[in-house]
Design an enzyme around this catalytic site. Sequence first.
Site, mmCIF file in Angstrom:
data_model
loop_
_atom_site.group_PDB
_atom_site.id
_atom_site.type_symbol
_atom_site.label_atom_id
_atom_site.label_comp_id
_atom_site.label_asym_id
_atom_site.label_seq_id
_atom_site.Cartn_x
_atom_site.Cartn_y
_atom_site.Cartn_z
ATOM 1 N NE ARG A 166 72.456 63.001 29.745
ATOM 2 C CZ ARG A 166 74.154 63.357 30.303
ATOM 3 N NH1 ARG A 166 74.215 62.319 31.200
ATOM 4 N NH2 ARG A 166 74.386 64.001 29.084
ATOM 5 C CG ASP A 226 73.801 63.060 25.634
ATOM 6 O OD1 ASP A 226 75.266 64.231 26.197
ATOM 7 O OD2 ASP A 226 72.849 62.769 27.087
ATOM 8 N N PRO A 229 58.590 44.395 30.246
ATOM 9 C CG PRO A 229 59.070 41.645 29.892
ATOM 10 C CD PRO A 229 58.482 43.237 31.125
ATOM 11 C CD GLU A 264 59.312 36.228 38.599
ATOM 12 O OE1 GLU A 264 58.510 35.840 40.172
ATOM 13 O OE2 GLU A 264 59.723 37.362 38.757
HETATM 14 CL CL1 6GU Z 1 61.617 47.548 32.232
HETATM 15 N N1 6GU Z 1 61.977 44.669 33.020
HETATM 16 C C1 6GU Z 1 61.822 43.280 32.946
HETATM 17 N N2 6GU Z 1 62.086 42.580 33.549
HETATM 18 N N3 6GU Z 1 62.606 43.221 31.623
HETATM 19 C C2 6GU Z 1 62.977 43.669 31.108
HETATM 20 C C3 6GU Z 1 62.672 45.322 31.036
HETATM 21 C C4 6GU Z 1 62.189 45.969 32.058
HETATM 22 N N4 6GU Z 1 62.879 45.769 30.283
HETATM 23 C C5 6GU Z 1 63.976 45.089 29.077
HETATM 24 N N5 6GU Z 1 63.718 43.901 29.417
#
Ligand code: 6GU
Length: 239
Positions: free
Chosen positions: A154, A169, A89, A116
């Site tokens: 794709r 798309d 994230p 974590e």
């Molecule tokens: Cl790639 N991993 C995690 N754990 N949470 C996320 C993410 C990735 N992308 C958005 N939220």
Amino acid sequence: MRFDIVTLFPGIFPGYLQQSILSKAIERGIVSVHLHDLRDWTHDKHRSVDDRPYGGGPGMVIRVEPVVECVEEIQARGDEPGRLILLSPQGKRLDQRLVSDLATASRLVLICGRYEGFDQRVIDILQPEEISIGDYVLNGGEVAAMVIIDSVLRLIPGVLGDERSSQEDSFSQQHGMLECAQYTRPRVYRGREVPPILLTGDHERIARWRQEDSYRRTRAKRRDLLPDPERPPEDDSTT
Ligand code: 6GU
């Protein structure tokens, strides 16, 4: 194109990979997907991949050794190390531009993070590109890895039946607008008719209507995608 997936949960992937378009691409040899279970790179008899954080606090941290050793070993296999990506994230946010860029690679090695987190030395040593799929929290990067595989595949020639469908798309169009409305039979359903212009056979007018519909929809739903929401983008298409 070759994908290597490093994960604590390899069992998540097969159902998804056996889905029609993907399994056909795999059968035809256009794509190969290799799953790597991080636990296979642990040294102790309990096969433990995580441990308590130094400094204290809740949760567990993924240990550095299995991740680094797994990635080094699989990158040494095959023709080239490929592009190394850590799903996290904290990464750069995935969009269609980044998807197109990833699709130019011939090998992607995807490390599925856990929320974590990994020991920081995983990132310091391997220096992966970090990619996130949006501003929300997942338990792990597995779903994000599937999003990358799906969106990248794709764009690979031969994966979809008809190459035009990926070019049309949403976001892949000339101006990154949403896709226009689509209709098929019946012509009338519960009193709702297909826009008559689509039945005229006049390809030029139909193309123009679709362009306008894309603009209308983008303006209504995703104004942020338009360079100037008050004006349709210049039509510089040749058709
Ligand atoms: Cl790639 N991993 C995690 N754990 N949470 C996320 C993410 C990735 N992308 C958005 N939220």
